[in-house]
Design an enzyme around this catalytic site. Structure first.
Site, PDB file in Angstrom:
ATOM      1  N   ASN A  16     -41.334  55.149 -41.983  1.00  0.00           N
ATOM      2  CA  ASN A  16     -42.582  54.997 -41.235  1.00  0.00           C
ATOM      3  C   ASN A  16     -42.284  55.294 -39.770  1.00  0.00           C
ATOM      4  OD1 ASN A  16     -44.917  54.208 -39.981  1.00  0.00           O
ATOM      5  ND2 ASN A  16     -44.637  52.004 -40.350  1.00  0.00           N
ATOM      6  N   TRP A  17     -42.700  56.470 -39.338  1.00  0.00           N
ATOM      7  CA  TRP A  17     -42.374  56.888 -37.968  1.00  0.00           C
ATOM      8  C   TRP A  17     -43.286  56.257 -36.928  1.00  0.00           C
ATOM      9  CZ3 TRP A  17     -41.224  62.888 -38.508  1.00  0.00           C
ATOM     10  CH2 TRP A  17     -39.976  63.031 -39.125  1.00  0.00           C
ATOM     11  N   LYS A  18     -44.348  55.585 -37.374  1.00  0.00           N
ATOM     12  CA  LYS A  18     -45.310  54.987 -36.438  1.00  0.00           C
ATOM     13  C   LYS A  18     -45.779  56.057 -35.438  1.00  0.00           C
ATOM     14  CE  LYS A  18     -43.078  50.647 -37.356  1.00  0.00           C
ATOM     15  NZ  LYS A  18     -42.883  49.263 -36.995  1.00  0.00           N
ATOM     16  N   HIS A 103     -50.779  48.213 -42.975  1.00  0.00           N
ATOM     17  CA  HIS A 103     -49.531  47.921 -42.252  1.00  0.00           C
ATOM     18  C   HIS A 103     -49.809  46.795 -41.249  1.00  0.00           C
ATOM     19  CE1 HIS A 103     -46.260  48.285 -39.382  1.00  0.00           C
ATOM     20  NE2 HIS A 103     -45.564  48.762 -40.400  1.00  0.00           N
ATOM     21  N   GLU A 105     -49.154  46.389 -38.261  1.00  0.00           N
ATOM     22  CA  GLU A 105     -49.673  46.805 -36.952  1.00  0.00           C
ATOM     23  C   GLU A 105     -51.165  47.146 -37.045  1.00  0.00           C
ATOM     24  OE1 GLU A 105     -46.531  49.627 -36.227  1.00  0.00           O
ATOM     25  OE2 GLU A 105     -45.184  47.900 -36.204  1.00  0.00           O
ATOM     26  N   GLU A 175     -43.535  43.254 -45.963  1.00  0.00           N
ATOM     27  CA  GLU A 175     -42.952  43.346 -44.625  1.00  0.00           C
ATOM     28  C   GLU A 175     -43.281  42.076 -43.842  1.00  0.00           C
ATOM     29  OE1 GLU A 175     -42.259  47.714 -43.422  1.00  0.00           O
ATOM     30  OE2 GLU A 175     -44.329  47.238 -42.960  1.00  0.00           O
ATOM     31  N   GLY A 181     -39.412  45.409 -36.364  1.00  0.00           N
ATOM     32  CA  GLY A 181     -39.068  45.888 -35.032  1.00  0.00           C
ATOM     33  C   GLY A 181     -38.376  44.833 -34.174  1.00  0.00           C
ATOM     34  N   SER A 220     -36.839  45.689 -40.008  1.00  0.00           N
ATOM     35  CA  SER A 220     -35.497  45.811 -39.418  1.00  0.00           C
ATOM     36  C   SER A 220     -34.418  46.204 -40.429  1.00  0.00           C
ATOM     37  CB  SER A 220     -35.114  44.523 -38.681  1.00  0.00           C
ATOM     38  OG  SER A 220     -35.969  44.329 -37.564  1.00  0.00           O
ATOM     39  N   GLY A 241     -38.830  51.539 -40.279  1.00  0.00           N
ATOM     40  CA  GLY A 241     -39.442  52.050 -39.054  1.00  0.00           C
ATOM     41  C   GLY A 241     -38.380  52.609 -38.117  1.00  0.00           C
ATOM     42  N   GLY A 242     -37.925  51.781 -37.184  1.00  0.00           N
ATOM     43  CA  GLY A 242     -37.016  52.212 -36.117  1.00  0.00           C
ATOM     44  C   GLY A 242     -35.819  53.009 -36.609  1.00  0.00           C
TER      45      GLY A 242
END
Ligand code: PGA
Length: 256
Positions: A16-18, A103, A105, A175, A181, A220, A241-242
């Site tokens: 997930n590149w956001k 998600h 966010e 999640e 994150g 994470s 993600g990150g």
């Protein structure tokens, strides 16, 4: 085929590149990544780039039909006066096979409700996309012992309009919001306990169909902890993600 996945269950590695990586950066990423990740039948790899980078990612993957691409969000209406939004049919036409829905966010930064996630899940399926429904508790909810209750509520709501057979086309991502994150990962045992509870709820919602959905862990995940999380009971893959933004690092995770 269900969930867009091969019949033999393989771990899913979803990136997930956001709101990171435009088309130029996405192409450069794919050149590096593809040189380091040869097709493997025991892995399913999937990318959720920003919508404007989807075409660049698809183009880079012309020779790699083993790798899937999705969008990070869709609107529930098929078309109309919704400035700034993308619909499920538009995403499908642009080459997406999957769509993230709900998600954390979207829920906690953009105020998306359970009712809206349900409409998005239904819209995705209606357009022939496989939804990846995200659920997870916030830190205060975990501290109050409400983890399962929150996840069950989000699951029931998100799947509420689907037939049992349609439920089997969904992928679930657990999640915990406090782990996203933050560098704070759920332990494999924590993740496993929630995955087992989610599986039980899916069975109660959709009977035998509920046994078939993959349940991914996200929050994470990195090259150091991915193996232990994948080995935990009930964890069918990871949503990252990150640590998915660096092509070499992501290749290491996917090969682990
Ligand atoms: P993270 O994000 O890996 O950076 O914690 C995961 C996600 O939000 O899907």
């Amino acid at each position: 085929m269900s969930n867009g996945m091969p019949e033999v269950k393989t771990p899913i590695f979803a990136a997930n590149w956001k709101m990171n990586s435009g088309p130029t950066e996405s192409r450069a990423f794919m050149r590096t990544f593809l040189a380091r990740y040869a097709r493997r039948p025991d892995r399913t790899v999937m990318f959720f780039p920003p919508a404007l980078s989807l075409a660049a990612v698809r183009d880079s993957l012309k020779e790699r039909a083993d790798i899937l691409v999705g969008v990070q969000n869709i609107h529930w209406e098929a078309k109309g006066a919704f400035t700034g939004e993308n619909s499920a049919p538009i995403a499908k036409d642009a080459g997406a096979t999957h769509a993230l829905v709900g998600h954390s966010e979207r829920r906690h930064v953009f105020g998306e409700t359970d009712e809206q996630t349900a409409k998005k899940v239904a819209a995705a399926i209606g357009a022939g996309l496989f939804p990846m429904l995200c659920v997870g508790e916030k830190l205060d909810e975990r501290e109050r012992g409400e983890t399962e209750r929150v996840c069950v509520r989000q699951l029931r709501a998100g799947l509420s309009t689907l037939s049992n057979a349609q439920v089997a086309t969904v992928i679930i991502a657990y999640e915990p919001v406090w782990a996203i994150g933050t560098g704070r990962t759920a332990t494999p045992a924590d993740a496993s306990a929630v995955h087992v509870a989610i599986r039980a709820e899916l069975r109660s919602i959709a009977g035998e169909h509920g046994g078939r959905l993959p349940i991914l862990y996200g929050g994470s995940v990195n090259a150091q902890n991915v193996r232990a999380l994948l080995d935990a009971e009930g964890v069918d893959g990871v949503l990252v993600g990150g640590a998915s933004l660096d092509a070499e690092g992501w290749a290491t995770i996917v090969r682990s």
